[in-house]
Design an enzyme around this catalytic site. Structure first.
Site, PDB file in Angstrom:
ATOM      1  N   LYS A  14      20.159  -1.327 102.976  1.00 22.33           N
ATOM      2  CA  LYS A  14      20.018  -2.759 103.249  1.00 22.33           C
ATOM      3  C   LYS A  14      19.714  -2.974 104.741  1.00 22.33           C
ATOM      4  CE  LYS A  14      23.038  -4.241  99.420  1.00 22.33           C
ATOM      5  NZ  LYS A  14      24.334  -4.868  99.054  1.00 22.33           N
ATOM      6  N   TYR A  54      18.419  -9.839  92.733  1.00 23.48           N
ATOM      7  CA  TYR A  54      19.799 -10.349  92.584  1.00 23.48           C
ATOM      8  C   TYR A  54      19.737 -11.634  91.775  1.00 23.48           C
ATOM      9  CZ  TYR A  54      21.607  -6.959  95.959  1.00 23.48           C
ATOM     10  OH  TYR A  54      21.990  -5.809  96.602  1.00 23.48           O
ATOM     11  N   ASN A 155      27.431  -4.325 103.003  1.00 22.80           N
ATOM     12  CA  ASN A 155      27.890  -2.993 102.580  1.00 22.80           C
ATOM     13  C   ASN A 155      26.808  -1.911 102.640  1.00 22.80           C
ATOM     14  OD1 ASN A 155      26.441  -3.931 100.462  1.00 22.80           O
ATOM     15  ND2 ASN A 155      28.140  -3.985  99.002  1.00 22.80           N
ATOM     16  N   HIS A 158      22.331  -0.523  98.567  1.00 21.72           N
ATOM     17  CA  HIS A 158      22.352  -0.912  97.152  1.00 21.72           C
ATOM     18  C   HIS A 158      22.099   0.322  96.293  1.00 21.72           C
ATOM     19  CE1 HIS A 158      21.394  -2.790  93.337  1.00 21.72           C
ATOM     20  NE2 HIS A 158      20.342  -1.988  93.273  1.00 21.72           N
ATOM     21  N   GLU A 168      14.970  -2.005  87.866  1.00 25.03           N
ATOM     22  CA  GLU A 168      14.862  -2.043  89.326  1.00 25.03           C
ATOM     23  C   GLU A 168      13.821  -1.048  89.844  1.00 25.03           C
ATOM     24  OE1 GLU A 168      18.842  -1.719  90.908  1.00 25.03           O
ATOM     25  OE2 GLU A 168      19.424  -3.648  90.071  1.00 25.03           O
TER      26      GLU A 168
HETATM   27  P1  GDP Z   1      27.123  -3.528  93.845  1.00 26.50           P
HETATM   28  O1  GDP Z   1      26.536  -2.965  92.572  1.00 26.50           O
HETATM   29  O2  GDP Z   1      28.345  -2.762  94.298  1.00 26.50           O
HETATM   30  O3  GDP Z   1      26.121  -3.685  94.960  1.00 26.50           O
HETATM   31  O4  GDP Z   1      27.675  -4.996  93.512  1.00 26.50           O
HETATM   32  P2  GDP Z   1      27.019  -6.214  92.684  1.00 26.50           P
HETATM   33  O5  GDP Z   1      25.753  -5.835  92.018  1.00 26.50           O
HETATM   34  O6  GDP Z   1      28.105  -6.816  91.874  1.00 26.50           O
HETATM   35  O7  GDP Z   1      26.696  -7.268  93.845  1.00 26.50           O
HETATM   36  C1  GDP Z   1      25.533  -7.212  94.616  1.00 26.50           C
HETATM   37  C2  GDP Z   1      25.883  -7.435  96.081  1.00 26.50           C
HETATM   38  O8  GDP Z   1      26.422  -8.754  96.246  1.00 26.50           O
HETATM   39  C3  GDP Z   1      26.982  -6.511  96.626  1.00 26.50           C
HETATM   40  O9  GDP Z   1      26.502  -5.256  97.036  1.00 26.50           O
HETATM   41  C4  GDP Z   1      27.524  -7.336  97.770  1.00 26.50           C
HETATM   42  O10 GDP Z   1      26.667  -7.261  98.912  1.00 26.50           O
HETATM   43  C5  GDP Z   1      27.470  -8.765  97.198  1.00 26.50           C
HETATM   44  N1  GDP Z   1      28.696  -9.156  96.478  1.00 26.50           N
HETATM   45  C6  GDP Z   1      29.007  -8.814  95.187  1.00 26.50           C
HETATM   46  N2  GDP Z   1      30.167  -9.369  94.809  1.00 26.50           N
HETATM   47  C7  GDP Z   1      30.606 -10.077  95.872  1.00 26.50           C
HETATM   48  C8  GDP Z   1      31.769 -10.899  96.102  1.00 26.50           C
HETATM   49  O11 GDP Z   1      32.622 -11.097  95.227  1.00 26.50           O
HETATM   50  N3  GDP Z   1      31.880 -11.465  97.330  1.00 26.50           N
HETATM   51  C9  GDP Z   1      30.953 -11.285  98.312  1.00 26.50           C
HETATM   52  N4  GDP Z   1      31.181 -11.893  99.493  1.00 26.50           N
HETATM   53  N5  GDP Z   1      29.850 -10.547  98.140  1.00 26.50           N
HETATM   54  C10 GDP Z   1      29.678  -9.945  96.936  1.00 26.50           C
END
Ligand code: GDP
Length: 193
Positions: A14, A54, A155, A158, A168
């Site tokens: 990212k 997303y 974080n 991805h 994807e």
């Molecule tokens: P990943 O598969 O671990 O990347 O998580 P997800 O696909 O659920 O979410 C996509 C991205 O959205 C994550 O990598 C985070 O950057 C962000 N994100 C997901 N869930 C949360 C949340 O509950 N709070 C916040 N602040 N960011 C989130």
């Protein structure tokens, strides 16, 4: 059997990872584990592309709303009255985050690559990601800190989950941008003696 076990998965560093100079370190971790890079490029995603990647699905939105509420309550704060509006802000920030600079996207291949890559990447929240994982080693962001400000958690990387890997890969790479070749160590790692 061999063919069924070999998977491809999409990862991208990212913009925070690129701007912090972590690209080489991250690629190194995948390569040394034995994953094969079959596609790689730098891109600056347009906002519409980020919205396609997303997606604002009901499941994602509900998860975000729940996490926002939990975070406010953890610090004795009153959660936003309109949790849907709060989730919209957070999802919009997520799309701004991944379009805030260039990313480095890769397709990685190997036995059970989707699971292996997510294991090397670590949990969504760097605070919860185990030491030794990419997120655990290179970030200290956490849910309440990000959620109370209605911003997405930063974080570094991805990685696709099993449900989305194929979609994807197609979204980021054309067929002709992916390459079939043999790594020099494949016979040592995976073939009968
Ligand atoms: P990943 O598969 O671990 O990347 O998580 P997800 O696909 O659920 O979410 C996509 C991205 O959205 C994550 O990598 C985070 O950057 C962000 N994100 C997901 N869930 C949360 C949340 O509950 N709070 C916040 N602040 N960011 C989130």
């Amino acid at each position: 059997m061999r063919k069924e076990v070999i998977q491809r998965t999409l990862v991208f560093v990212k913009p925070d990872g690129v701007k912090r100079g972590l690209v080489g370190e991250i690629i190194h971790r995948f390569e040394r584990a034995g994953l094969k890079i079959v596609g790689m490029k730098m891109m600056w995603l347009p906002k519409e592309f980020a919205a396609e990647h997303y997606r604002d699905t009901p499941e994602f939105r509900e998860k975000i709303k729940k996490k926002i509420k939990e975070s406010y309550e953890m610090y004795g704060l009153t959660p936003p009255e309109d949790l849907d509006e709060a989730a919209s802000k957070l999802i919009d920030d997520l799309r701004s985050y991944v379009t805030s600079g260039p990313i480095v996207a890769m397709v990685l291949e190997g036995p059970r690559a989707i699971y292996i890559v997510r294991k090397l990447v670590g949990a969504t929240s760097p605070e919860e990601a185990a030491p030794g994982t990419i997120r655990g080693d290179f970030s200290i962001d956490n849910y309440p800190f990000a959620n109370i400000e209605l911003r997405s958690i930063r974080n570094v990387i991805h990685a696709s989950d099993a449900e989305n890997a194929e979609r994807e890969i197609k979204l980021f790479f054309k067929e002709e941008e992916l390459f079939d070749y043999r790594r020099a160590d494949e016979h040592i790692m995976f073939e009968p003696l």
